[in-house]
Design an enzyme around this catalytic site. Structure first.
Site, PDB file in Angstrom:
ATOM      1  N   CYS A  55     -22.277 -43.922   5.082  1.00  0.00           N
ATOM      2  CA  CYS A  55     -21.333 -45.042   5.161  1.00  0.00           C
ATOM      3  C   CYS A  55     -20.379 -44.812   6.335  1.00  0.00           C
ATOM      4  O   CYS A  55     -20.095 -43.674   6.708  1.00  0.00           O
ATOM      5  CB  CYS A  55     -20.540 -45.154   3.858  1.00  0.00           C
ATOM      6  SG  CYS A  55     -19.389 -46.558   3.848  1.00  0.00           S
ATOM      7  N   ASP A  57     -17.348 -45.218   6.266  1.00  0.00           N
ATOM      8  CA  ASP A  57     -16.054 -44.781   5.727  1.00  0.00           C
ATOM      9  C   ASP A  57     -15.535 -43.550   6.490  1.00  0.00           C
ATOM     10  O   ASP A  57     -16.254 -42.566   6.652  1.00  0.00           O
ATOM     11  CB  ASP A  57     -16.220 -44.437   4.238  1.00  0.00           C
ATOM     12  CG  ASP A  57     -14.878 -44.257   3.548  1.00  0.00           C
ATOM     13  OD1 ASP A  57     -14.576 -45.064   2.656  1.00  0.00           O
ATOM     14  OD2 ASP A  57     -14.135 -43.311   3.906  1.00  0.00           O
ATOM     15  N   ARG A  59     -13.703 -41.264   5.744  1.00  0.00           N
ATOM     16  CA  ARG A  59     -13.510 -40.008   5.001  1.00  0.00           C
ATOM     17  C   ARG A  59     -14.813 -39.241   4.787  1.00  0.00           C
ATOM     18  O   ARG A  59     -14.785 -38.130   4.256  1.00  0.00           O
ATOM     19  CB  ARG A  59     -12.881 -40.319   3.635  1.00  0.00           C
ATOM     20  CG  ARG A  59     -11.510 -40.964   3.736  1.00  0.00           C
ATOM     21  CD  ARG A  59     -11.105 -41.605   2.426  1.00  0.00           C
ATOM     22  NE  ARG A  59     -11.959 -42.746   2.083  1.00  0.00           N
ATOM     23  CZ  ARG A  59     -11.806 -43.490   0.993  1.00  0.00           C
ATOM     24  NH1 ARG A  59     -10.853 -43.215   0.143  1.00  0.00           N
ATOM     25  NH2 ARG A  59     -12.621 -44.505   0.767  1.00  0.00           N
ATOM     26  N   HIS A 111     -21.286 -42.785  -1.210  1.00  0.00           N
ATOM     27  CA  HIS A 111     -20.112 -42.104  -1.766  1.00  0.00           C
ATOM     28  C   HIS A 111     -19.510 -42.953  -2.870  1.00  0.00           C
ATOM     29  O   HIS A 111     -19.596 -44.185  -2.839  1.00  0.00           O
ATOM     30  CB  HIS A 111     -19.082 -41.804  -0.675  1.00  0.00           C
ATOM     31  CG  HIS A 111     -18.467 -43.030  -0.051  1.00  0.00           C
ATOM     32  ND1 HIS A 111     -17.242 -43.538  -0.435  1.00  0.00           N
ATOM     33  CD2 HIS A 111     -18.911 -43.870   0.910  1.00  0.00           C
ATOM     34  CE1 HIS A 111     -16.963 -44.619   0.291  1.00  0.00           C
ATOM     35  NE2 HIS A 111     -17.962 -44.847   1.106  1.00  0.00           N
ATOM     36  N   CYS A 114     -16.959 -46.566  -2.872  1.00  0.00           N
ATOM     37  CA  CYS A 114     -17.283 -47.213  -1.589  1.00  0.00           C
ATOM     38  C   CYS A 114     -16.765 -48.658  -1.554  1.00  0.00           C
ATOM     39  O   CYS A 114     -17.091 -49.471  -2.422  1.00  0.00           O
ATOM     40  CB  CYS A 114     -18.797 -47.205  -1.367  1.00  0.00           C
ATOM     41  SG  CYS A 114     -19.292 -47.948   0.197  1.00  0.00           S
TER      42      CYS A 114
HETATM   43 CO    CO Z   1     -18.368 -46.687   1.852  1.00  0.00          CO
END
Ligand code: CO
Length: 265
Positions: A55, A57, A59, A111, A114
Site C-alpha cells: 500500500c 500508506d 507508514r 496492512h 488501511c
Molecule cells: Co493502506
C-alpha cells in the site's frame, strides 16, 4: 519579468525543502563513514530477490519493515495494494522483476487499518479512488451479510484488509507474466502478508503459491470470506517450523481457525 521578480525572495533563500536535502547529505555521510564502499556497490547492478507489492500508506515502507538495505527489495505500491490486471504500471514492474531481475518471491503486503480498504466499506463515492477500489467494493457488496455479521466496524475492516491480500495474490497469480514463469519452471513464490501498525509485525496470511497447480487448487475466494485464515505472525511461523522439525507437535500451518481480526486489530 523584472530583475526583482527573478531575484530569490528572502523566504526562498532557505528553500522549503532544505531540511530534507540536509538530511540526505547527513545520511550519505553516515553511510559512507560506516561503509566506505557502500555507494560503489549501490551503483552496480541491483539484484533484489523480492518484489514487494504494498500500500502507498506512508507508514508501511518495505525496506523498513523488512529491515533490508537499498538494493534488496524491488517495490511497487498503490492505494490498498491492488493488483489490477490492466494496470500497466504494476504489470511493467512485475514483468521486469520476474523476467529481468528474476526475483524469487513476490510479496503482496496489506496492512490493518488501511484507509483505502476502509473507503471500499463506506458508502461515499465520487472520487477516482472509488474506481480504483471497485473490485473490493464489489466483493464487499457480494458478501455484505458475512461482513455485517462481524461484531464491529473494526473487525469488518480487518477482515476486508485480510481478504484483499488473498484476492490480490490470486490476481498476481493469474497474470500471464506469472503463468509464463511457472510454465518454464521458474522458482517463483507468491506470498500474502499483512502488517500490523500497532506492533510492527508482519503476518503470513497466504496463500503461498509456487505453481499453476497450487493456484488452480485454491478454493474460491468466496469461500474464504466465511472461513478466514488465522493471520500467522512471521515470528510465530518460525517457531512453529522449528517445533515441527523437533517433532514436538506443532499446530500445523496456522490455518483453519476462525481468527478474523483477532490478531492485529
Ligand atoms: Co493502506
Amino acid at each position: 519579468m523584472s530583475a526583482a521578480d527573478r531575484a530569490p525572495r528572502a523566504a526562498d533563500a532557505q528553500g522549503p525543502l532544505d531540511h530534507l536535502l540536509d538530511r540526505n547529505v547527513a545520511w550519505a555521510q553516515r553511510r559512507t563513514r560506516d561503509d566506505p564502499g557502500y555507494f560503489l556497490r549501490m551503483a552496480g547492478l541491483q539484484r533484489p530477490r523480492y518484489l514487494w507489492i504494498g500500500c502507498s500508506d506512508s507508514r508501511v515502507t518495505a525496506n523498513d519493515v523488512l529491515d533490508l538495505d537499498p538494493g534488496e527489495v524491488f517495490v511497487h505500491r498503490n492505494i490498498a495494494n491492488i493488483a489490477h490486471g490492466s494496470d500497466m504500471n504494476l504489470l511493467a514492474v512485475l514483468e521486469f522483476a520476474v523476467e529481468t531481475l528474476a526475483v524469487e518471491h513476490v510479496i503482496v503486503c496489506g496492512h490493518y487499518g488501511c484507509g483505502g480498504v476502509a473507503r471500499a466499506l463506506c458508502s461515499e463515492r465520487s472520487a477516482l479512488v472509488d474506481h480504483w477500489l471497485q473490485p473490493l467494493v464489489m466483493f464487499h457488496h457480494k458478501h455484505r451479510a458475512a461482513f455485517d455479521a462481524l461484531p464491529e466496524e473494526r473487525a469488518r475492516l480487518a477482515r476486508l484488509c485480510e481478504i484483499n491480500v488473498e484476492m490480490q495474490v490470486r490476481r498476481v497469480a493469474m497474470t500471464p507474466i506469472v503463468e509464463k514463469a511457472w510454465r518454464r519452471g521458474a522458482a517463483l513464490h507468491l506470498h500474502g502478508w499483512i502488517y500490523g501498525m500497532d506492533d510492527g509485525l508482519l503476518r503470513d496470511l497466504g496463500p503461498t503459491l509456487s505453481s499453476l497447480a497450487a493456484r488452480d487448487a485454491l478454493e474460491s475466494i468466496d469461500e474464504r470470506v466465511l472461513r478466514p485464515r488465522e493471520a500467522c505472525a512471521g515470528v510465530r511461523r518460525h517457531a512453529i517450523a522449528a517445533f515441527a522439525g523437533a517433532g514436538l507437535g506443532a499446530a500445523g500451518d496456522g490455518t483453519g481457525s476462525a481468527g478474523s481480526g483477532s490478531i492485529g486489530k
